[in-house]
Write a protein that holds these residues in place. Sequence first.
Motif, PDB file in Angstrom:
ATOM      1  N   GLN A 194       0.867  -1.112  -0.043  1.00 57.82           N
ATOM      2  CA  GLN A 194       0.029  -0.056  -0.136  1.00 57.82           C
ATOM      3  C   GLN A 194       0.814   1.050   0.116  1.00 57.82           C
ATOM      4  O   GLN A 194       1.763   1.569   0.957  1.00 57.82           O
ATOM      5  CB  GLN A 194      -0.742  -0.018   1.204  1.00 57.82           C
ATOM      6  N   ALA A 195       0.583   2.038  -0.924  1.00 55.55           N
ATOM      7  CA  ALA A 195       1.524   3.131  -1.203  1.00 55.55           C
ATOM      8  C   ALA A 195       0.925   4.276  -1.244  1.00 55.55           C
ATOM      9  O   ALA A 195      -0.301   4.482  -2.155  1.00 55.55           O
ATOM     10  CB  ALA A 195       2.634   3.073  -2.243  1.00 55.55           C
ATOM     11  N   LYS A 196       1.397   5.610  -0.934  1.00 57.64           N
ATOM     12  CA  LYS A 196       0.562   6.702  -0.909  1.00 57.64           C
ATOM     13  C   LYS A 196       1.582   7.922  -1.589  1.00 57.64           C
ATOM     14  O   LYS A 196       2.548   8.203  -0.644  1.00 57.64           O
ATOM     15  CB  LYS A 196      -0.279   7.135   0.289  1.00 57.64           C
ATOM     16  N   GLY A 197       1.119   8.758  -2.540  1.00 59.12           N
ATOM     17  CA  GLY A 197       2.184   9.815  -2.853  1.00 59.12           C
ATOM     18  C   GLY A 197       3.257   9.401  -3.730  1.00 59.12           C
ATOM     19  O   GLY A 197       3.535   8.161  -4.066  1.00 59.12           O
ATOM     20  N   TRP A 198       3.887  10.389  -4.631  1.00 56.64           N
ATOM     21  CA  TRP A 198       4.807  10.127  -5.421  1.00 56.64           C
ATOM     22  C   TRP A 198       5.915   9.311  -5.013  1.00 56.64           C
ATOM     23  O   TRP A 198       6.446   8.260  -5.701  1.00 56.64           O
ATOM     24  CB  TRP A 198       5.389  11.458  -6.010  1.00 56.64           C
ATOM     25  N   GLU A 199       6.697   9.687  -3.868  1.00 56.91           N
ATOM     26  CA  GLU A 199       7.603   9.020  -3.256  1.00 56.91           C
ATOM     27  C   GLU A 199       7.427   7.415  -3.017  1.00 56.91           C
ATOM     28  O   GLU A 199       8.420   6.557  -3.352  1.00 56.91           O
ATOM     29  CB  GLU A 199       7.960   9.704  -1.904  1.00 56.91           C
ATOM     30  N   ALA A 200       6.361   7.278  -2.480  1.00 56.26           N
ATOM     31  CA  ALA A 200       5.900   5.717  -2.185  1.00 56.26           C
ATOM     32  C   ALA A 200       5.629   4.899  -3.416  1.00 56.26           C
ATOM     33  O   ALA A 200       6.126   3.930  -3.612  1.00 56.26           O
ATOM     34  CB  ALA A 200       4.942   5.729  -1.273  1.00 56.26           C
ATOM     35  N   ILE A 201       5.131   5.534  -4.331  1.00 54.59           N
ATOM     36  CA  ILE A 201       4.867   4.835  -5.719  1.00 54.59           C
ATOM     37  C   ILE A 201       6.116   4.515  -6.476  1.00 54.59           C
ATOM     38  O   ILE A 201       6.209   3.671  -6.910  1.00 54.59           O
ATOM     39  CB  ILE A 201       3.801   5.891  -6.513  1.00 54.59           C
ATOM     40  N   ASP A 202       6.880   5.588  -6.282  1.00 53.64           N
ATOM     41  CA  ASP A 202       8.345   5.375  -7.142  1.00 53.64           C
ATOM     42  C   ASP A 202       9.335   4.403  -6.479  1.00 53.64           C
ATOM     43  O   ASP A 202       9.926   3.382  -6.879  1.00 53.64           O
ATOM     44  CB  ASP A 202       8.903   6.764  -7.015  1.00 53.64           C
ATOM     45  N   ALA A 203       9.215   4.147  -5.258  1.00 57.80           N
ATOM     46  CA  ALA A 203       9.884   3.159  -4.177  1.00 57.80           C
ATOM     47  C   ALA A 203       9.219   2.068  -4.523  1.00 57.80           C
ATOM     48  O   ALA A 203      10.070   0.963  -4.610  1.00 57.80           O
ATOM     49  CB  ALA A 203       9.859   3.724  -2.842  1.00 57.80           C
ATOM     50  N   THR A 204       7.876   1.738  -4.777  1.00 53.30           N
ATOM     51  CA  THR A 204       7.297   0.782  -4.992  1.00 53.30           C
ATOM     52  C   THR A 204       7.765   0.145  -6.387  1.00 53.30           C
ATOM     53  O   THR A 204       8.230  -1.063  -6.602  1.00 53.30           O
ATOM     54  CB  THR A 204       5.556   0.656  -4.828  1.00 53.30           C
ATOM     55  N   ILE A 205       7.733   0.806  -7.484  1.00 52.76           N
ATOM     56  CA  ILE A 205       8.029   0.380  -8.743  1.00 52.76           C
ATOM     57  C   ILE A 205       9.601   0.013  -8.586  1.00 52.76           C
ATOM     58  O   ILE A 205       9.882  -0.980  -9.285  1.00 52.76           O
ATOM     59  CB  ILE A 205       7.870   1.491  -9.689  1.00 52.76           C
ATOM     60  N   ALA A 206      10.495   0.885  -8.160  1.00 50.91           N
ATOM     61  CA  ALA A 206      11.815   0.512  -8.146  1.00 50.91           C
ATOM     62  C   ALA A 206      12.184  -0.874  -7.404  1.00 50.91           C
ATOM     63  O   ALA A 206      12.941  -1.631  -7.745  1.00 50.91           O
ATOM     64  CB  ALA A 206      12.537   1.498  -7.186  1.00 50.91           C
ATOM     65  N   ALA A 207      11.439  -1.155  -6.073  1.00 54.33           N
ATOM     66  CA  ALA A 207      11.441  -2.438  -5.631  1.00 54.33           C
ATOM     67  C   ALA A 207      10.914  -3.581  -6.332  1.00 54.33           C
ATOM     68  O   ALA A 207      11.552  -4.527  -6.350  1.00 54.33           O
ATOM     69  CB  ALA A 207      10.536  -2.072  -4.313  1.00 54.33           C
ATOM     70  N   VAL A 208       9.820  -3.207  -7.130  1.00 53.77           N
ATOM     71  CA  VAL A 208       9.320  -4.370  -8.194  1.00 53.77           C
ATOM     72  C   VAL A 208      10.445  -4.724  -9.285  1.00 53.77           C
ATOM     73  O   VAL A 208      10.752  -5.856  -9.495  1.00 53.77           O
ATOM     74  CB  VAL A 208       7.994  -3.873  -8.693  1.00 53.77           C
ATOM     75  N   GLN A 209      11.138  -3.688  -9.849  1.00 56.28           N
ATOM     76  CA  GLN A 209      12.211  -3.672 -10.806  1.00 56.28           C
ATOM     77  C   GLN A 209      13.420  -4.508  -9.918  1.00 56.28           C
ATOM     78  O   GLN A 209      13.976  -5.449 -10.852  1.00 56.28           O
ATOM     79  CB  GLN A 209      12.539  -2.222 -11.326  1.00 56.28           C
ATOM     80  N   GLY A 210      13.784  -4.284  -8.917  1.00 56.80           N
ATOM     81  CA  GLY A 210      14.707  -4.933  -8.326  1.00 56.80           C
ATOM     82  C   GLY A 210      14.288  -6.476  -8.228  1.00 56.80           C
ATOM     83  O   GLY A 210      15.187  -7.275  -8.055  1.00 56.80           O
ATOM     84  N   MET A 211      13.047  -6.814  -7.959  1.00 47.43           N
ATOM     85  CA  MET A 211      12.774  -8.254  -7.548  1.00 47.43           C
ATOM     86  C   MET A 211      12.660  -9.003  -8.936  1.00 47.43           C
ATOM     87  O   MET A 211      13.012 -10.230  -8.990  1.00 47.43           O
ATOM     88  CB  MET A 211      11.087  -8.356  -7.080  1.00 47.43           C
ATOM     89  N   PHE A 212      12.481  -8.189 -10.156  1.00 40.47           N
ATOM     90  CA  PHE A 212      12.373  -8.692 -11.198  1.00 40.47           C
ATOM     91  C   PHE A 212      13.170  -8.082 -12.307  1.00 40.47           C
ATOM     92  O   PHE A 212      12.583  -7.552 -13.433  1.00 40.47           O
ATOM     93  CB  PHE A 212      10.887  -8.872 -11.812  1.00 40.47           C
ATOM     94  N   PRO A 213      14.569  -8.296 -12.287  1.00 41.64           N
ATOM     95  CA  PRO A 213      15.369  -7.382 -13.146  1.00 41.64           C
ATOM     96  C   PRO A 213      15.228  -7.997 -14.520  1.00 41.64           C
ATOM     97  O   PRO A 213      15.174  -9.117 -14.879  1.00 41.64           O
ATOM     98  CB  PRO A 213      16.680  -7.709 -12.557  1.00 41.64           C
ATOM     99  N   GLY A 214      15.124  -7.162 -15.151  1.00 47.50           N
ATOM    100  CA  GLY A 214      15.030  -7.192 -16.850  1.00 47.50           C
ATOM    101  C   GLY A 214      13.610  -7.564 -17.364  1.00 47.50           C
ATOM    102  O   GLY A 214      13.527  -7.659 -18.517  1.00 47.50           O
TER     103      GLY A 214
END
Length: 122
Positions: A43-63
Motif C-alpha cells: 500500500q503506497a501513497k504519494g509520488w515518493e512511495a509509488i516510485d519506491a514501489t516501482i523500484a522495488a518491483v524492478q529490483g525483484m524482477f530485473p530485466g
Amino acid sequence: MTHAHQLVDRYIQSWNETDPLRRRVLIEDIYAEQAGYTDPMIQAKGWEAIDATIAAVQGMFPGHVFKLGGQVDAHHDTLRFHWHLTAPGADEPLVIGFDVAALDNGRIRQVYGFLDKVPMAA
C-alpha cells in the motif's frame, strides 16, 4: 487512441522505466500528488512511495517487462485493464495482474491492483 488508453500506456511505461529521473517525471505526470496504489502486497501513497514501489518491483524482477494484456475499459473516471510481467525471452508471462484506476482531472488518484497469476515460491 483515447485518453484512457494513452494514460494506461504511460502507466505501463512508468513501471518499465529504470532511469530514476525519467520514471519520476512519468509518475508526476500520470498520478495526482497524493495518489494511492494498493495491491495484495503493498500500500503506497504519494509520488515518493509509488516510485519506491516501482523500484522495488524492478529490483525483484530485473530485466522483466510489463505489457498491457488487452483492451483498456473505461467509463466516467474509472479505468480497468490487465497487464503481464514477462521475463526476457519468455513466451509466457511470469505474473498477470488486473488493475482498476480511479482518475481525478485526467490523472490517477488511486490504483487497486489484483494478482491473477504469481510465481510459486522457490
